[in-house]
Motif scaffolding. Sequence first.
Motif, mmCIF file in Angstrom:
data_model
loop_
_atom_site.group_PDB
_atom_site.id
_atom_site.type_symbol
_atom_site.label_atom_id
_atom_site.label_comp_id
_atom_site.label_asym_id
_atom_site.label_seq_id
_atom_site.Cartn_x
_atom_site.Cartn_y
_atom_site.Cartn_z
ATOM 1 N N ASP A 250 0.828 -1.208 0.000
ATOM 2 C CA ASP A 250 0.000 0.000 0.000
ATOM 3 C C ASP A 250 0.860 1.255 0.000
ATOM 4 O O ASP A 250 0.519 2.257 -0.648
ATOM 5 C CB ASP A 250 -0.921 -0.002 1.230
ATOM 6 C CG ASP A 250 -1.992 -1.073 1.143
ATOM 7 O OD1 ASP A 250 -2.336 -1.483 0.019
ATOM 8 O OD2 ASP A 250 -2.466 -1.523 2.200
ATOM 9 N N ASN A 251 1.952 1.199 0.730
ATOM 10 C CA ASN A 251 2.860 2.343 0.798
ATOM 11 C C ASN A 251 4.253 1.906 0.376
ATOM 12 O O ASN A 251 4.819 0.966 0.950
ATOM 13 C CB ASN A 251 2.916 2.909 2.222
ATOM 14 C CG ASN A 251 1.587 3.470 2.677
ATOM 15 O OD1 ASN A 251 1.029 4.339 2.022
ATOM 16 N ND2 ASN A 251 1.069 2.974 3.789
ATOM 17 N N LEU A 252 4.798 2.575 -0.618
ATOM 18 C CA LEU A 252 6.123 2.232 -1.123
ATOM 19 C C LEU A 252 7.185 2.849 -0.228
ATOM 20 O O LEU A 252 7.214 4.057 -0.021
ATOM 21 C CB LEU A 252 6.284 2.730 -2.555
ATOM 22 C CG LEU A 252 7.592 2.344 -3.262
ATOM 23 C CD1 LEU A 252 7.682 0.838 -3.436
ATOM 24 C CD2 LEU A 252 7.701 3.045 -4.609
ATOM 25 N N LEU A 253 8.080 2.019 0.297
ATOM 26 C CA LEU A 253 9.163 2.470 1.162
ATOM 27 C C LEU A 253 10.494 2.192 0.475
ATOM 28 O O LEU A 253 10.667 1.156 -0.165
ATOM 29 C CB LEU A 253 9.106 1.752 2.517
ATOM 30 C CG LEU A 253 7.809 1.918 3.315
ATOM 31 C CD1 LEU A 253 7.852 1.049 4.565
ATOM 32 C CD2 LEU A 253 7.585 3.382 3.698
ATOM 33 N N GLU A 254 11.441 3.094 0.635
ATOM 34 C CA GLU A 254 12.730 2.874 0.001
ATOM 35 C C GLU A 254 13.523 1.822 0.764
ATOM 36 O O GLU A 254 13.437 1.711 1.983
ATOM 37 C CB GLU A 254 13.523 4.173 -0.094
ATOM 38 C CG GLU A 254 13.879 4.825 1.220
ATOM 39 C CD GLU A 254 14.693 6.100 0.994
ATOM 40 O OE1 GLU A 254 15.926 5.992 0.918
ATOM 41 O OE2 GLU A 254 14.086 7.176 0.902
ATOM 42 N N THR A 255 14.263 1.012 0.009
ATOM 43 C CA THR A 255 15.076 -0.029 0.617
ATOM 44 C C THR A 255 16.432 0.533 1.031
ATOM 45 O O THR A 255 16.802 1.654 0.652
ATOM 46 C CB THR A 255 15.268 -1.192 -0.372
ATOM 47 O OG1 THR A 255 15.746 -2.337 0.329
ATOM 48 C CG2 THR A 255 16.252 -0.836 -1.470
ATOM 49 N N ASP A 256 17.170 -0.228 1.788
ATOM 50 C CA ASP A 256 18.529 0.133 2.182
ATOM 51 C C ASP A 256 19.468 -0.379 1.093
ATOM 52 O O ASP A 256 19.710 -1.582 0.975
ATOM 53 C CB ASP A 256 18.865 -0.511 3.528
ATOM 54 C CG ASP A 256 20.280 -0.203 3.989
ATOM 55 O OD1 ASP A 256 20.979 0.575 3.295
ATOM 56 O OD2 ASP A 256 20.704 -0.752 5.017
ATOM 57 N N LEU A 257 19.988 0.528 0.274
ATOM 58 C CA LEU A 257 20.823 0.116 -0.844
ATOM 59 C C LEU A 257 22.113 -0.570 -0.397
ATOM 60 O O LEU A 257 22.713 -1.325 -1.171
ATOM 61 C CB LEU A 257 21.166 1.318 -1.723
ATOM 62 C CG LEU A 257 20.009 1.949 -2.504
ATOM 63 C CD1 LEU A 257 20.540 3.068 -3.404
ATOM 64 C CD2 LEU A 257 19.284 0.909 -3.339
ATOM 65 N N SER A 258 22.533 -0.359 0.831
ATOM 66 C CA SER A 258 23.758 -1.001 1.308
ATOM 67 C C SER A 258 23.587 -2.511 1.465
ATOM 68 O O SER A 258 24.566 -3.231 1.681
ATOM 69 C CB SER A 258 24.202 -0.388 2.635
ATOM 70 O OG SER A 258 23.270 -0.689 3.669
ATOM 71 N N SER A 259 22.351 -2.983 1.331
ATOM 72 C CA SER A 259 22.097 -4.418 1.376
ATOM 73 C C SER A 259 21.844 -5.015 -0.011
ATOM 74 O O SER A 259 21.597 -6.216 -0.146
ATOM 75 C CB SER A 259 20.874 -4.704 2.269
ATOM 76 O OG SER A 259 19.687 -4.199 1.673
ATOM 77 N N ILE A 260 21.921 -4.172 -1.050
ATOM 78 C CA ILE A 260 21.532 -4.578 -2.408
ATOM 79 C C ILE A 260 22.766 -4.909 -3.257
ATOM 80 O O ILE A 260 23.728 -4.135 -3.324
ATOM 81 C CB ILE A 260 20.718 -3.455 -3.086
ATOM 82 C CG1 ILE A 260 19.429 -3.190 -2.304
ATOM 83 C CG2 ILE A 260 20.407 -3.824 -4.528
ATOM 84 C CD1 ILE A 260 18.502 -4.387 -2.200
ATOM 85 N N LYS A 261 22.697 -6.046 -3.926
ATOM 86 C CA LYS A 261 23.764 -6.486 -4.832
ATOM 87 C C LYS A 261 23.411 -6.037 -6.248
ATOM 88 O O LYS A 261 22.415 -6.474 -6.806
ATOM 89 C CB LYS A 261 23.932 -7.999 -4.751
ATOM 90 C CG LYS A 261 24.426 -8.486 -3.391
ATOM 91 C CD LYS A 261 24.462 -9.992 -3.287
ATOM 92 C CE LYS A 261 23.067 -10.574 -3.160
ATOM 93 N NZ LYS A 261 23.105 -12.047 -2.948
ATOM 94 N N MET A 262 24.250 -5.186 -6.801
ATOM 95 C CA MET A 262 23.958 -4.545 -8.092
ATOM 96 C C MET A 262 24.987 -4.930 -9.146
ATOM 97 O O MET A 262 26.190 -4.964 -8.875
ATOM 98 C CB MET A 262 23.933 -3.024 -7.894
ATOM 99 C CG MET A 262 23.574 -2.228 -9.155
ATOM 100 S SD MET A 262 25.022 -1.693 -10.090
ATOM 101 C CE MET A 262 25.599 -0.312 -9.083
ATOM 102 N N ALA A 263 24.497 -5.239 -10.335
ATOM 103 C CA ALA A 263 25.355 -5.389 -11.508
ATOM 104 C C ALA A 263 25.080 -4.230 -12.441
ATOM 105 O O ALA A 263 23.966 -3.704 -12.475
ATOM 106 C CB ALA A 263 25.081 -6.716 -12.203
ATOM 107 N N TYR A 264 26.085 -3.821 -13.202
ATOM 108 C CA TYR A 264 25.872 -2.739 -14.162
ATOM 109 C C TYR A 264 26.600 -3.061 -15.459
ATOM 110 O O TYR A 264 27.634 -3.740 -15.485
ATOM 111 C CB TYR A 264 26.326 -1.389 -13.601
ATOM 112 C CG TYR A 264 27.797 -1.276 -13.275
ATOM 113 C CD1 TYR A 264 28.688 -0.714 -14.192
ATOM 114 C CD2 TYR A 264 28.301 -1.714 -12.043
ATOM 115 C CE1 TYR A 264 30.033 -0.595 -13.895
ATOM 116 C CE2 TYR A 264 29.649 -1.608 -11.739
ATOM 117 C CZ TYR A 264 30.512 -1.050 -12.662
ATOM 118 O OH TYR A 264 31.851 -0.937 -12.370
#
Length: 472
Positions: A250-264
């Motif tokens: 119902d409500n979009l909350l931002e995640t903690d990016l320091s826990s996110i594995k990113m490829a680019y």
Amino acid sequence: MTKPFELTAFQARKLIGQKKLSSLELVKSCLNRIKKINHKINAIVALDESIAIKHANEADKKTLKGEKLNLLHGIPVGIKDLNMVKDLRSTSGSLLDKDNIPKHDDEIVKKIRNEGGIIFCKTNTPEYGTGGNTTNKVYGTTKNPFDLKKSAAGSSGGSAAALSCDMITMANGSDYGGSLRTPASFCAVSGFRPSPGIVPAVNSSVSLNPFSVQGPMGKNVKDTFLLLQAQTDINNNDPFSSLNSISLPDNLLETDLSSIKMAYSSDLGCCPVDKGIEKVFFKKMKVIKNNFKIANNDHPDFLDIHNCFEVIRGFNYVSSHGEKYKNSKKLLGENLIDNVERGLLYNIKDLAWAHLEQTKIYKNFRKFFEDFDVLICPSASVSPYPHEKLFVDEINGKKMPTYMRWLALSYAPTMALPCAWSLPCGLDHLNMPFGIQLIAPAGHDSKLSEIALALENILNANEETKRPLPKI
């Protein structure tokens, strides 16, 4: 002082609910903005001002009575001219339908109305959504608000350009080979390609086609997600919707990016990308990649993605438009004719191979995301180009083999059935809007949206990556 048309949809909806802003004030502000700006960019192509005023007054009466207000209560929403709107000229950008006045709304329009959205205008699109430049024989060309000599991209170019100029508060779009993502990038707005079935597509000629989806566009992530919530439904007439069990928060909350594995990746290992755009992308990544737990330069193996895409798209175009080509070719545009004719060259062996290849690509894609949460790449392979050109025919001095090839950054992920955001990310090397794609496998819509919200806040806090605004 902020004028009503400058408000985000999220801000406007909150103020309407608090009785600090009337829907009529917002709608009139947008109508005045359209009168002032639209003749310059040609984004809004059909308009009923009386309907807008009528529905705004009705919305305000509900507000004053203290009735329950729906998600989009009193918010003006632009509808891409591929969707049918009751009593409003709906042409699909084609001479074949130039006089079409529908007697009924299509399903997505009904859903937006039911959530309180005020529908009063259509946004421009190329013929039947065919092409990466929004131009057609009915309404002409939509121009880029940042440079009127440049393209707004396509096929949701009218929606993107209208949002960029604050003529509407939010807009719907659709996406196959990047029809949401590329215009969002060219016009510095947000667009979301949801997983197949999240937004039911019940008017498709080929129902077993998960590659073409309906989706939302907005000035930012929260606005876009708000429209997604209004669009989401279960509808058994879309076979992918009937299998859909994804629920949105119902409500979009931002995640903690320091826990996110990113490829680019600048090119996904398979896409032609302008050298200037590639340099800009890596420069932007230096600004943001330290916010993630992991940031690796990597990408899935997309195998023979280009031939796979061409064969399956050709099949869908012959299915959807073969009769038009057979009976009314003289009235059709160049891009649609090209798609059908190339599709007719393939045979059943080609189609069988393409579906086997697509399955391998899909499995490679899912396997890749066992190690990553999100894949980031440019939203477009080139800077916005002159709108007189129907498509980009050359990149880095190399001739493109088909009119779609410049859109490979979008259609390659499409063939793996993703969900994907396009976010504004400052300006490119030519001082035009630059966008990035955030990509994840189907079913990860909520998690990817939380990542997008967190990253948007980081982007907007930096002069080099914040959302640019047109000075039209």
